[in-house]
Design a protein around this motif. Structure first.
Motif, PDB file in Angstrom:
ATOM      1  N   LEU A  37       0.826  -1.205   0.000  1.00 34.63           N
ATOM      2  CA  LEU A  37       0.000   0.000   0.000  1.00 34.63           C
ATOM      3  C   LEU A  37       0.861   1.256   0.000  1.00 34.63           C
ATOM      4  CD1 LEU A  37      -2.833   1.221   0.106  1.00 34.63           C
ATOM      5  CD2 LEU A  37      -2.654   1.194   2.582  1.00 34.63           C
ATOM      6  N   ILE A  38       1.870   1.304   0.868  1.00 35.99           N
ATOM      7  CA  ILE A  38       2.712   2.496   0.974  1.00 35.99           C
ATOM      8  C   ILE A  38       3.527   2.714  -0.297  1.00 35.99           C
ATOM      9  CG2 ILE A  38       4.654   3.529   2.222  1.00 35.99           C
ATOM     10  CD1 ILE A  38       2.204   3.587   3.904  1.00 35.99           C
ATOM     11  N   ASP A  39       4.018   1.641  -0.901  1.00 35.20           N
ATOM     12  CA  ASP A  39       4.921   1.774  -2.034  1.00 35.20           C
ATOM     13  C   ASP A  39       4.234   1.771  -3.401  1.00 35.20           C
ATOM     14  OD1 ASP A  39       7.001   1.964  -0.298  1.00 35.20           O
ATOM     15  OD2 ASP A  39       7.562  -0.137  -0.426  1.00 35.20           O
ATOM     16  N   ASP A  40       2.937   1.603  -3.437  1.00 37.61           N
ATOM     17  CA  ASP A  40       2.221   1.626  -4.718  1.00 37.61           C
ATOM     18  C   ASP A  40       2.087   3.077  -5.172  1.00 37.61           C
ATOM     19  OD1 ASP A  40       0.530   1.488  -6.879  1.00 37.61           O
ATOM     20  OD2 ASP A  40      -0.924   0.166  -5.917  1.00 37.61           O
ATOM     21  N   GLN A  41       2.963   3.492  -6.068  1.00 38.58           N
ATOM     22  CA  GLN A  41       3.038   4.887  -6.494  1.00 38.58           C
ATOM     23  C   GLN A  41       1.785   5.372  -7.223  1.00 38.58           C
ATOM     24  OE1 GLN A  41       5.538   6.978  -5.490  1.00 38.58           O
ATOM     25  NE2 GLN A  41       6.070   5.197  -4.285  1.00 38.58           N
ATOM     26  N   SER A  42       0.957   4.461  -7.701  1.00 39.90           N
ATOM     27  CA  SER A  42      -0.265   4.888  -8.392  1.00 39.90           C
ATOM     28  C   SER A  42      -1.293   5.463  -7.424  1.00 39.90           C
ATOM     29  CB  SER A  42      -0.865   3.715  -9.173  1.00 39.90           C
ATOM     30  OG  SER A  42      -1.354   2.733  -8.280  1.00 39.90           O
ATOM     31  N   LEU A  43      -1.087   5.258  -6.121  1.00 36.64           N
ATOM     32  CA  LEU A  43      -2.021   5.777  -5.110  1.00 36.64           C
ATOM     33  C   LEU A  43      -1.717   7.218  -4.716  1.00 36.64           C
ATOM     34  CD1 LEU A  43      -2.120   2.715  -2.680  1.00 36.64           C
ATOM     35  CD2 LEU A  43      -3.608   3.189  -4.627  1.00 36.64           C
ATOM     36  N   LYS A 156       4.543  13.528  -1.101  1.00 38.25           N
ATOM     37  CA  LYS A 156       3.473  12.686  -1.618  1.00 38.25           C
ATOM     38  C   LYS A 156       2.203  12.884  -0.793  1.00 38.25           C
ATOM     39  CE  LYS A 156       5.721   8.846  -1.107  1.00 38.25           C
ATOM     40  NZ  LYS A 156       6.130   7.430  -1.112  1.00 38.25           N
ATOM     41  N   VAL A 157       1.078  12.844  -1.488  1.00 40.37           N
ATOM     42  CA  VAL A 157      -0.227  12.793  -0.833  1.00 40.37           C
ATOM     43  C   VAL A 157      -1.020  11.665  -1.478  1.00 40.37           C
ATOM     44  CG1 VAL A 157      -0.317  15.230  -0.125  1.00 40.37           C
ATOM     45  CG2 VAL A 157      -1.220  14.558  -2.355  1.00 40.37           C
ATOM     46  N   ILE A 158      -1.923  11.111  -0.708  1.00 37.92           N
ATOM     47  CA  ILE A 158      -2.744  10.007  -1.209  1.00 37.92           C
ATOM     48  C   ILE A 158      -3.854  10.572  -2.081  1.00 37.92           C
ATOM     49  CG2 ILE A 158      -4.253   8.093  -0.540  1.00 37.92           C
ATOM     50  CD1 ILE A 158      -2.766   8.095   2.156  1.00 37.92           C
ATOM     51  N   ASP A 159      -4.067   9.941  -3.214  1.00 38.05           N
ATOM     52  CA  ASP A 159      -5.173  10.319  -4.079  1.00 38.05           C
ATOM     53  C   ASP A 159      -6.470  10.208  -3.288  1.00 38.05           C
ATOM     54  OD1 ASP A 159      -7.427   9.704  -6.027  1.00 38.05           O
ATOM     55  OD2 ASP A 159      -5.816  10.285  -7.391  1.00 38.05           O
ATOM     56  N   LYS A 160      -7.351  11.167  -3.466  1.00 42.91           N
ATOM     57  CA  LYS A 160      -8.617  11.225  -2.744  1.00 42.91           C
ATOM     58  C   LYS A 160      -9.412   9.913  -2.854  1.00 42.91           C
ATOM     59  CE  LYS A 160     -12.776  14.058  -2.430  1.00 42.91           C
ATOM     60  NZ  LYS A 160     -13.435  15.280  -2.870  1.00 42.91           N
ATOM     61  N   THR A 161      -9.304   9.260  -3.973  1.00 44.22           N
ATOM     62  CA  THR A 161     -10.022   8.009  -4.216  1.00 44.22           C
ATOM     63  C   THR A 161      -9.635   6.920  -3.217  1.00 44.22           C
ATOM     64  OG1 THR A 161      -9.934   8.558  -6.572  1.00 44.22           O
ATOM     65  CG2 THR A 161     -10.564   6.312  -6.008  1.00 44.22           C
ATOM     66  N   TYR A 162      -8.392   6.957  -2.709  1.00 43.39           N
ATOM     67  CA  TYR A 162      -7.876   5.875  -1.890  1.00 43.39           C
ATOM     68  C   TYR A 162      -7.735   6.220  -0.408  1.00 43.39           C
ATOM     69  CZ  TYR A 162      -6.716   4.310  -6.557  1.00 43.39           C
ATOM     70  OH  TYR A 162      -6.785   3.958  -7.865  1.00 43.39           O
TER      71      TYR A 162
END
Length: 176
Positions: A37-43, A156-162
């Motif tokens: 979860l932390i390393d999935d750059q698409s998030l 980095k910030v988490i995409d709102k979707t996730y």
């Protein structure tokens, strides 16, 4: 959701009266990162902090709630909310003055660098700099500190979707 809300409670002894206990949040809980979860750059995406913003205001503008500010700390491994984010211009000048005595002093002192073909750019003392035949460069301490401060603007910030999935997983790990 505030950061500590998913943590379990623990009985904490009163050291004056060993028969008395308090029920407190277990702030020593260590939440092990779920690497996928932390390393999935698409998030994530890169956010550039503007002057006057705080982690809470960024959380509010991105997620509609200031309660998610702590997610920025977690995914960027930020421990100090005051010095791991960029200082405002006034704070920066105060920092420079406290550290070097004045802005002028910081602008008059230098870091010395040589460029080694194998190791790249290396910071060296003035004597090594002067005697070296390798390519050289300098940077005054004020500019160096400013570069360090500005580098803290992007994170980095988490995409709102996730965001809800991230909070849910964090809660599960905190209670594991």
């Amino acid at each position: 959701m505030p950061y500590f809300s998913p943590f379990n409670y623990v009985l904490y002894p009163d050291f004056v009266d060993p028969t008395n206990y308090q029920i407190l949040k277990n702030i020593t809980t260590r939440v092990v990162r779920k690497i996928s979860l932390i390393d999935d750059q698409s998030l994530y995406y890169t956010y550039t902090m503007k002057d006057g913003e705080t982690p809470e205001s960024i959380s509010y503008s991105l997620y509609g709630s200031a309660d998610y500010y702590w997610t920025i700390f977690i995914i960027n491994t930020i421990f100090d909310r005051y010095y791991d984010f960029p200082l405002s211009p006034d704070q920066f000048n105060s920092y420079i003055t406290n550290k070097y005595g004045s802005v002028t002093t910081a602008q008059g002192q230098y870091k010395y660098y040589i460029t080694d073909p194998y190791a790249g750019q290396l910071e060296v003392n003035q004597q090594t700099y002067t005697s070296s035949s390798l390519p050289k460069s300098t940077q005054n301490l004020y500019d160096w500190e400013l570069t360090q401060n500005e580098a803290k603007r992007s994170f980095k910030v988490i995409d709102k979707t996730y965001i809800q999935n991230f909070v849910k997983l964090f809660t599960q790990l905190a209670n594991a």
